[in-house]
Design a protein around this motif. Structure first.
Motif, PDB file in Angstrom:
ATOM      1  N   THR A  28       0.833  -1.209   0.000  1.00 39.39           N
ATOM      2  CA  THR A  28       0.000   0.000   0.000  1.00 39.39           C
ATOM      3  C   THR A  28       0.866   1.257   0.000  1.00 39.39           C
ATOM      4  OG1 THR A  28      -1.759  -1.182   1.158  1.00 39.39           O
ATOM      5  CG2 THR A  28      -1.835   1.214   1.228  1.00 39.39           C
ATOM      6  N   ALA A  29       1.938   1.262   0.770  1.00 37.91           N
ATOM      7  CA  ALA A  29       2.852   2.414   0.780  1.00 37.91           C
ATOM      8  C   ALA A  29       3.517   2.594  -0.582  1.00 37.91           C
ATOM      9  CB  ALA A  29       3.907   2.237   1.870  1.00 37.91           C
ATOM     10  N   PHE A  31       2.239   1.641  -3.463  1.00 36.75           N
ATOM     11  CA  PHE A  31       1.191   2.142  -4.361  1.00 36.75           C
ATOM     12  C   PHE A  31       0.959   3.637  -4.146  1.00 36.75           C
ATOM     13  CE2 PHE A  31      -3.375   3.175  -4.738  1.00 36.75           C
ATOM     14  CZ  PHE A  31      -3.465   3.157  -6.124  1.00 36.75           C
ATOM     15  N   CYS A  32       0.912   4.068  -2.886  1.00 37.97           N
ATOM     16  CA  CYS A  32       0.707   5.494  -2.594  1.00 37.97           C
ATOM     17  C   CYS A  32       1.870   6.333  -3.132  1.00 37.97           C
ATOM     18  CB  CYS A  32       0.537   5.717  -1.097  1.00 37.97           C
ATOM     19  SG  CYS A  32      -1.046   5.126  -0.474  1.00 37.97           S
ATOM     20  N   LEU A  35       1.453   6.512  -6.872  1.00 37.07           N
ATOM     21  CA  LEU A  35       0.323   7.390  -7.174  1.00 37.07           C
ATOM     22  C   LEU A  35       0.704   8.862  -6.968  1.00 37.07           C
ATOM     23  CD1 LEU A  35      -2.629   7.118  -8.049  1.00 37.07           C
ATOM     24  CD2 LEU A  35      -3.257   7.187  -5.649  1.00 37.07           C
ATOM     25  N   ILE A  36       1.377   9.163  -5.880  1.00 38.14           N
ATOM     26  CA  ILE A  36       1.811  10.545  -5.630  1.00 38.14           C
ATOM     27  C   ILE A  36       2.814  10.981  -6.702  1.00 38.14           C
ATOM     28  CG2 ILE A  36       3.144  11.999  -4.031  1.00 38.14           C
ATOM     29  CD1 ILE A  36       1.736  10.457  -1.749  1.00 38.14           C
ATOM     30  N   THR A  59      -1.323   5.660 -14.197  1.00 33.95           N
ATOM     31  CA  THR A  59      -2.033   5.725 -12.915  1.00 33.95           C
ATOM     32  C   THR A  59      -3.147   4.689 -12.865  1.00 33.95           C
ATOM     33  OG1 THR A  59      -1.561   8.090 -12.819  1.00 33.95           O
ATOM     34  CG2 THR A  59      -3.294   7.260 -11.362  1.00 33.95           C
ATOM     35  N   THR A  63      -3.339   1.480 -10.324  1.00 32.78           N
ATOM     36  CA  THR A  63      -4.513   1.296  -9.472  1.00 32.78           C
ATOM     37  C   THR A  63      -5.139  -0.077  -9.696  1.00 32.78           C
ATOM     38  OG1 THR A  63      -4.917   3.679  -9.494  1.00 32.78           O
ATOM     39  CG2 THR A  63      -6.753   2.256  -8.836  1.00 32.78           C
ATOM     40  N   TYR A  66      -2.989  -2.715  -8.069  1.00 30.71           N
ATOM     41  CA  TYR A  66      -3.165  -2.685  -6.616  1.00 30.71           C
ATOM     42  C   TYR A  66      -4.488  -3.345  -6.215  1.00 30.71           C
ATOM     43  CZ  TYR A  66      -3.802  -0.939  -1.891  1.00 30.71           C
ATOM     44  OH  TYR A  66      -4.024  -0.848  -0.547  1.00 30.71           O
TER      45      TYR A  66
END
Length: 173
Positions: A28-29, A31-32, A35-36, A59, A63, A66
């Protein structure tokens, strides 16, 4: 009495659940961060840049990847591990029931509170109607099935129909 569970079993299950959560948090980190990164890159582009659709597509792909990871991972792997931890916790804090019953047969596998279990069927006498009923005792699928023989009496300790301890006894009549 032969114990099926120990304190080490609960600790191992908790550690396994923590490892699963750590993997999920790490993904998750990641992926974030991706994404950022895509959002910052998109915001730094000039107006009507030809790379903008590729960033939006990247993007979307990130997503989708993920989502394809997180739903099965958390819905299957973590859910099963969490159910096993709950079962072991209930064994340590729940009410225990003692019984001395004759073994009848082995039934098919089933799922009890999210945990795969074997089913052992025991006979139990109904006091009011004086008839024989069948009681299903669940045995953890990750443990070896006890060496029960048909008609043999078993002294057992269970919690919520889950076998915790047992002792084979001679039939005394």
């Amino acid at each position: 009495m032969i114990k099926l569970y120990s304190d080490a079993d609960y600790w191992d299950a908790v550690l396994q659940r923590r490892k699963i959560l750590a993997v999920f948090v790490a993904v998750t980190a990641l992926f974030c961060a991706v994404l950022i990164g895509f959002i910052v890159w998109y915001l730094l582009l000039p107006y009507h840049d030809p790379a903008a659709p590729w960033i939006i597509a990247g993007t979307s792909v990130a997503t989708a990847c993920y989502m394809f990871f997180s739903f099965p991972f958390m819905g299957i792997k973590f859910k099963r591990s969490n159910a096993y931890c709950k079962m072991l916790k209930f064994i340590s804090v729940g009410l225990k029931e003692y019984a001395f019953l004759p073994f009848l047969e082995i039934d098919d596998w089933t799922t009890h509170d999210g945990v795969d279990v074997n089913v052992a069927v025991f006979a139990i006498r109904n006091v009011k109607r004086e008839e024989e009923m069948r009681r299903r005792i669940f045995i953890d699928g990750e443990k070896d099935f006890p060496d029960f023989k048909e008609g043999e009496h078993v002294r057992m300790i269970s919690q919520g129909n889950l076998l915790i301890e047992y002792e084979l006894a001679e039939r005394s009549e």
